[in-house]
Scaffold this motif. Structure first.
Motif, PDB file in Angstrom:
ATOM      1  N   VAL A  26     -18.782  50.647 -36.517  1.00 48.81           N
ATOM      2  CA  VAL A  26     -17.498  49.454 -36.510  1.00 48.81           C
ATOM      3  C   VAL A  26     -16.946  49.750 -35.079  1.00 48.81           C
ATOM      4  O   VAL A  26     -16.608  50.976 -34.860  1.00 48.81           O
ATOM      5  N   VAL A  27     -17.008  48.691 -34.388  1.00 54.58           N
ATOM      6  CA  VAL A  27     -16.195  48.790 -32.985  1.00 54.58           C
ATOM      7  C   VAL A  27     -14.911  48.425 -33.326  1.00 54.58           C
ATOM      8  O   VAL A  27     -14.662  47.368 -33.815  1.00 54.58           O
ATOM      9  N   GLN A  28     -13.918  49.049 -32.646  1.00 53.92           N
ATOM     10  CA  GLN A  28     -12.322  48.629 -32.613  1.00 53.92           C
ATOM     11  C   GLN A  28     -11.977  48.770 -31.246  1.00 53.92           C
ATOM     12  O   GLN A  28     -11.622  49.895 -30.628  1.00 53.92           O
ATOM     13  N   GLU A  29     -12.266  47.496 -30.626  1.00 50.15           N
ATOM     14  CA  GLU A  29     -12.065  47.285 -29.033  1.00 50.15           C
ATOM     15  C   GLU A  29     -10.615  47.780 -28.578  1.00 50.15           C
ATOM     16  O   GLU A  29     -10.647  48.499 -27.655  1.00 50.15           O
ATOM     17  N   SER A  30      -9.675  47.375 -29.325  1.00 46.24           N
ATOM     18  CA  SER A  30      -8.360  47.540 -28.585  1.00 46.24           C
ATOM     19  C   SER A  30      -8.096  48.863 -28.337  1.00 46.24           C
ATOM     20  O   SER A  30      -7.078  49.339 -27.581  1.00 46.24           O
ATOM     21  N   SER A  31      -8.809  49.658 -29.309  1.00 44.76           N
ATOM     22  CA  SER A  31      -8.293  51.120 -29.210  1.00 44.76           C
ATOM     23  C   SER A  31      -9.410  52.092 -28.686  1.00 44.76           C
ATOM     24  O   SER A  31      -9.340  53.358 -28.556  1.00 44.76           O
ATOM     25  N   GLY A  32     -10.536  51.486 -28.419  1.00 44.32           N
ATOM     26  CA  GLY A  32     -11.641  52.169 -27.887  1.00 44.32           C
ATOM     27  C   GLY A  32     -12.426  53.145 -28.690  1.00 44.32           C
ATOM     28  O   GLY A  32     -12.940  53.900 -28.441  1.00 44.32           O
ATOM     29  N   GLU A  51     -14.255  56.054 -23.571  1.00 51.92           N
ATOM     30  CA  GLU A  51     -13.653  56.050 -22.517  1.00 51.92           C
ATOM     31  C   GLU A  51     -13.570  54.648 -22.061  1.00 51.92           C
ATOM     32  O   GLU A  51     -12.562  54.087 -22.118  1.00 51.92           O
ATOM     33  N   GLU A  52     -14.553  53.959 -22.082  1.00 54.21           N
ATOM     34  CA  GLU A  52     -14.723  52.303 -22.143  1.00 54.21           C
ATOM     35  C   GLU A  52     -14.345  51.662 -23.519  1.00 54.21           C
ATOM     36  O   GLU A  52     -15.130  52.128 -24.533  1.00 54.21           O
ATOM     37  N   SER A  53     -13.668  50.685 -23.649  1.00 48.68           N
ATOM     38  CA  SER A  53     -13.714  49.890 -24.932  1.00 48.68           C
ATOM     39  C   SER A  53     -15.031  49.338 -25.412  1.00 48.68           C
ATOM     40  O   SER A  53     -15.390  48.407 -24.562  1.00 48.68           O
ATOM     41  N   PRO A  54     -15.500  49.514 -26.109  1.00 50.68           N
ATOM     42  CA  PRO A  54     -16.875  49.038 -26.846  1.00 50.68           C
ATOM     43  C   PRO A  54     -16.284  47.729 -27.446  1.00 50.68           C
ATOM     44  O   PRO A  54     -15.251  47.595 -27.952  1.00 50.68           O
ATOM     45  N   VAL A  55     -17.382  46.675 -27.156  1.00 49.13           N
ATOM     46  CA  VAL A  55     -17.105  45.288 -27.757  1.00 49.13           C
ATOM     47  C   VAL A  55     -18.146  44.958 -28.933  1.00 49.13           C
ATOM     48  O   VAL A  55     -17.631  44.412 -29.808  1.00 49.13           O
ATOM     49  N   ARG A  56     -19.206  45.059 -28.417  1.00 48.83           N
ATOM     50  CA  ARG A  56     -20.417  44.948 -29.307  1.00 48.83           C
ATOM     51  C   ARG A  56     -21.498  45.965 -29.138  1.00 48.83           C
ATOM     52  O   ARG A  56     -21.657  46.684 -28.235  1.00 48.83           O
ATOM     53  N   VAL A  65     -30.700  55.779 -31.162  1.00 47.40           N
ATOM     54  CA  VAL A  65     -29.717  55.199 -30.111  1.00 47.40           C
ATOM     55  C   VAL A  65     -28.891  53.995 -30.244  1.00 47.40           C
ATOM     56  O   VAL A  65     -29.229  53.087 -30.960  1.00 47.40           O
ATOM     57  N   LEU A  66     -27.556  54.270 -30.068  1.00 49.59           N
ATOM     58  CA  LEU A  66     -26.781  52.971 -30.062  1.00 49.59           C
ATOM     59  C   LEU A  66     -26.613  52.192 -28.662  1.00 49.59           C
ATOM     60  O   LEU A  66     -26.518  53.302 -27.553  1.00 49.59           O
ATOM     61  N   TYR A  67     -26.684  51.071 -28.692  1.00 47.69           N
ATOM     62  CA  TYR A  67     -26.356  50.611 -27.214  1.00 47.69           C
ATOM     63  C   TYR A  67     -24.828  49.763 -27.362  1.00 47.69           C
ATOM     64  O   TYR A  67     -24.873  48.774 -28.091  1.00 47.69           O
ATOM     65  N   LEU A  68     -24.085  49.982 -26.506  1.00 48.45           N
ATOM     66  CA  LEU A  68     -22.758  49.359 -26.693  1.00 48.45           C
ATOM     67  C   LEU A  68     -22.521  48.728 -25.331  1.00 48.45           C
ATOM     68  O   LEU A  68     -22.754  49.387 -24.223  1.00 48.45           O
ATOM     69  N   ILE A  69     -22.041  47.419 -25.543  1.00 49.07           N
ATOM     70  CA  ILE A  69     -21.211  46.555 -24.391  1.00 49.07           C
ATOM     71  C   ILE A  69     -19.831  47.125 -24.518  1.00 49.07           C
ATOM     72  O   ILE A  69     -19.398  47.057 -25.546  1.00 49.07           O
ATOM     73  N   THR A  70     -19.390  47.280 -23.207  1.00 51.96           N
ATOM     74  CA  THR A  70     -17.868  47.565 -23.151  1.00 51.96           C
ATOM     75  C   THR A  70     -17.039  46.537 -22.361  1.00 51.96           C
ATOM     76  O   THR A  70     -17.642  45.515 -21.550  1.00 51.96           O
ATOM     77  N   ALA A  71     -15.928  46.570 -22.597  1.00 57.10           N
ATOM     78  CA  ALA A  71     -14.915  45.580 -21.863  1.00 57.10           C
ATOM     79  C   ALA A  71     -14.297  46.030 -20.569  1.00 57.10           C
ATOM     80  O   ALA A  71     -14.278  45.118 -19.704  1.00 57.10           O
TER      81      ALA A  71
END
Length: 188
Positions: A26-32, A51-56, A65-71
């Motif tokens: 579960v990604v919680q973008e506003s809190s990273g 460190e970077e806020s994950p988006v998807r 491995v997880l691949y995360l796009i960040t804001a």
């Protein structure tokens, strides 16, 4: 039917699953935050702050491995699925909106706000291919039987289908305003 309700630290912005469906991320973008959930037992295993806020995100076919796009970054984060620690980065530029992984060859498809799809291979730091779409790609979905990729383009209210070998547009249909995702029949 609701099976379980879990309390997270912040509002979830997206969720994705491992190939077996036994773990949810579960990604919680506003809190990273990134939270790992055991779906069989209905419990939170771990939550980490990035460190970077994950988006998807998406999970490799082997589940390691997880691949995360960040804001906040132009990097695609490579995260160890067991420890939830960042173990690598791939530069994709700012404006990555969505991600899809092909389970047959492990290729990573990243939809871009600028209009287009970047293709990455796990073992390489640079893209192995790119192709253009008619606008910003908000969602990607693979049709593994037809070897095609669907790209949702909200700004033009279109769903476009691309051949994965030639990268040619095979067709497009209009979709209603507000469309945000697409799933191929039979896909998990």
């Amino acid at each position: 039917m609701e099976r379980e309700r879990l309390l997270l630290n912040d509002r979830p912005s997206s969720i994705f699953f491992d190939p077996d469906g036994e773990k949810a991320y579960v990604v919680q973008e506003s809190s990273g935050l990134l939270t790992l959930i055991d779906t069989r037992q209905g419990r939170i295993i771990d939550t980490v702050h990035l460190e970077e806020s994950p988006v998807r995100g998406a999970v490799s076919d082997d589940g390691e491995v997880l691949y995360l796009i960040t804001a906040d970054s132009g990097d695609l984060l490579e995260v160890d699925s067991a420890t939830l620690r960042v173990r690598g980065r791939k530069y994709v530029g700012h404006g990555a909106l969505c991600i899809e992984i092909d389970p047959f060859d492990g290729l990573i498809y990243v939809g871009l706000k600028s209009g287009g799809v970047m293709v990455l291979e796990p073992g390489f730091d640079l893209p192995v291919d790119t192709f253009s779409t008619s606008g910003g790609v908000a969602f990607l979905s693979l049709d593994r039987e037809q070897n095609t990729l669907f790209a949702l383009i909200p700004e033009h209210s279109r769903l476009e289908q691309y051949d994965l070998v030639s990268k040619k547009l095979l067709g497009a249909i209009e979709v209603d305003e507000g469309a945000y995702a697409v799933a191929v029949t039979g896909e998990q």
